[in-house]
Design an enzyme around this catalytic site. Structure first.
Site, PDB file in Angstrom:
ATOM      1  N   SER A 154      18.063  46.099 -30.353  1.00 43.51           N
ATOM      2  CA  SER A 154      18.584  44.732 -30.333  1.00 43.51           C
ATOM      3  C   SER A 154      17.793  43.754 -29.485  1.00 43.51           C
ATOM      4  O   SER A 154      17.962  42.546 -29.618  1.00 43.51           O
ATOM      5  CB  SER A 154      20.043  44.738 -29.848  1.00 43.51           C
ATOM      6  OG  SER A 154      20.893  45.224 -30.850  1.00 43.51           O
TER       7      SER A 154
ATOM      8  N   SER B 106      20.424  42.439 -32.220  1.00 40.02           N
ATOM      9  CA  SER B 106      21.523  41.509 -32.025  1.00 40.02           C
ATOM     10  C   SER B 106      21.256  40.439 -30.973  1.00 40.02           C
ATOM     11  O   SER B 106      22.061  39.527 -30.801  1.00 40.02           O
ATOM     12  CB  SER B 106      22.781  42.293 -31.641  1.00 40.02           C
ATOM     13  OG  SER B 106      22.596  42.984 -30.418  1.00 40.02           O
TER      14      SER B 106
ATOM     15  N   LYS C 156      22.606  36.576 -22.836  1.00 31.84           N
ATOM     16  CA  LYS C 156      23.264  36.915 -24.098  1.00 31.84           C
ATOM     17  C   LYS C 156      24.771  36.954 -23.894  1.00 31.84           C
ATOM     18  O   LYS C 156      25.259  37.492 -22.888  1.00 31.84           O
ATOM     19  CB  LYS C 156      22.737  38.272 -24.583  1.00 31.84           C
ATOM     20  CG  LYS C 156      23.284  38.724 -25.935  1.00 31.84           C
ATOM     21  CD  LYS C 156      22.682  40.077 -26.304  1.00 31.84           C
ATOM     22  CE  LYS C 156      23.189  40.590 -27.642  1.00 31.84           C
ATOM     23  NZ  LYS C 156      22.613  41.908 -27.982  1.00 31.84           N
TER      24      LYS C 156
END
Length: 473
Positions: free
Chosen positions: A180, A156, A81
């Protein structure tokens, strides 16, 4: 054939690389080809590291052929990420002001995976600084759900979950500050674990002592999650909660052997006033039946006292205000409206409010501890409905079976935020599909620092139904 290779589990690929039936070069080439082909449709990458990945694959293949010792993840593709530091590879935090930021060192979790032979193929999308449950940003646009481009990937860690679900790479590093990892895992039908506090060192946390964010694994199978945990777990001087933390045999424990006799699982569909969709309720009931068929004793618990979004927000947004007020003042014109609004709302939280929220966090921890003294695990839906529309506004309304509600966070994922604050391990597992064809997730929560046992139960649950054969179109 290359697509079939991309959908093999990391556990199986590891065996095939070791016995030389799959080469790291062949695998990395197939994964990069798939990433390039699907990126225009899914938009799940900010950076694809093609040249670097192929160079690493050639070196990995050389080691295999020369008989050198191989790491736990030797030759396996991994995504990271784009909020997690990667040495020499852009880390933008999903924000325009950091579009050219190149860290000089890896985050500890990344360094551990690389030391075990994992090959970084790219950085996945994140909203600005991981600040919401949807994955979009002025930097890159919107990330689509792996199953339906009209739906959100969740967030996220939306890019991480989409890359795994769509067969681009079997392993992904994500993060989780309020759900997330688990929210996009549920949206895209993959496994997302938020481990116990301290199990995986978080070297980028600015408040290491009050931190409630985690660097996490996302995979397609429980066994692959255990594989990542084995590589990522362990103490590091940067994270005080990790010091002295033993590393159990995650891989050996996460094998679907035995049953759940003697295990009591406490369950609750939602806190009071937070409805779940009919499809989610049906899938949750079926999941409980599967757990019972494995021998578990089930007992319902009250969701009273678990509607904690205001407490989570007081803590989380105060941290964001401390970190990002100057950034907003200097770069407002290139930041999203949702990000700016969240920072502004934090100005309403006083120092006393923040400390009272921290007191409430301790109370919540003790409440969960009391529950887990009565039972071995908790079970609840990960999210209350399937993935939201692709153009969902964080500050807009949320639709649940035709009813409109005025706040996304507490109505969509009331059950993920509590365990960021308490530190208990929580995993989202695929448990079925809704009538709209989208995945549904079950969240299981284990006792504090009992992550290996949580993976054992998860492996048994996963093996009780054949959901892995179903792939996104």
């Amino acid at each position: 054939m290359s697509n079939d290779l991309c959908f093999l589990s990391a556990t199986e690929l590891r065996e095939r690389i070791a016995d030389k039936t799959v080469s790291p070069v062949e695998l990395t080439s197939a994964v990069l080809e798939r990433a390039e082909a699907l990126q225009p449709r899914l938009n799940c990458f900010i950076t694809i590291c093609g040249d670097e990945a192929m160079a690493a694959a050639r070196e990995a293949e050389r080691k295999v052929m020369s008989g050198e010792p191989l790491g736990l993840l030797h030759g396996l593709p991994v995504t990271v990420k784009d909020i997690v530091n990667t040495a020499g590879v852009k880390t933008t935090f999903g924000a325009v002001p950091y579009k050219d930021n190149v860290p000089t060192e890896d985050a500890v979790a990344v360094a551990k995976l690389r030391s075990e032979g994992a090959i970084l193929i790219g950085k996945t999308t994140t909203p600005e600084f991981g600040s919401k449950c949807l994955t979009d940003s002025p930097l890159f646009g919107r990330t689509c759900n792996a199953w339906d481009a009209r739906r959100s990937s969740g967030g996220s860690s939306g890019g991480a979950a989409v890359a795994v679900a769509s067969g681009i790479a079997p392993l992904a590093i994500a993060t989780d500050g309020g759900g997330s990892t688990r929210i996009p895992a549920a949206c895209n039908g993959v496994v997302g674990l938020k481990q116990s506090n301290g199990v995986i060192a978080h070297s980028q946390a600015l408040d290491a002592f009050g931190n409630q964010t985690y660097v996490t694994p996302t995979t397609r199978t429980v066994a692959d999650t255990a594989l990542m945990m084995q590589a990522m777990a362990g103490e590091d001087a940067s994270d005080p909660w990790s010091i002295g933390m033993p590393v159990p045999d995650f891989i050996g424990t996460a094998v679907p052997r035995g049953d759940l006799r003697g295990q009591k699982i406490l369950f609750c569909a939602s806190p009071p006033g937070r409805p779940v969709s009919a499809d989610v309720a049906t899938a949750f009931k079926a999941s409980l039946d599967r757990l019972a068929s494995l021998g578990a004793e089930l007992e319902e618990f009250s969701g009273e006292g678990y509607d904690v979004e205001p407490i989570w927000r007081a803590i989380n947004h105060t941290v964001w205000r401390s970190r990002f007020s100057k950034l907003v003042a200097e770069h407002r014109e290139v930041l999203s409206e949702a990000f700016i609004k969240q920072i502004a709302l934090a100005s309403n939280v006083s120092g006393v409010d923040y400390q009272e929220a921290m007191f409430a966090r301790t109370t919540l921890f003790r409440r969960v501890q009391s529950l887990l003294a009565r039972g071995h695990l908790l079970a609840m839906p990960t999210i209350t409905r399937t993935a939201l529309p692709i153009d969902q506004d964080l500050f807009g309304t949320i639709d649940i079976d035709g009813q409109r509600f005025d706040s996304v966070r507490p109505h969509w994922f009331p059950w993920t935020m509590p365990f960021n604050m308490t530190g208990h391990p929580a995993i989202s597992l695929p448990c079925g599909f809704a009538r709209d064809g989208l995945p549904i997730g079950l969240q299981l929560v284990g006792r504090f620092r009992a992550d290996a046992e949580l993976l054992r139960v998860s492996a048994l649950f996963e093996a009780s139904a054949d959901l892995l054969a179903r792939r996104p179109d």
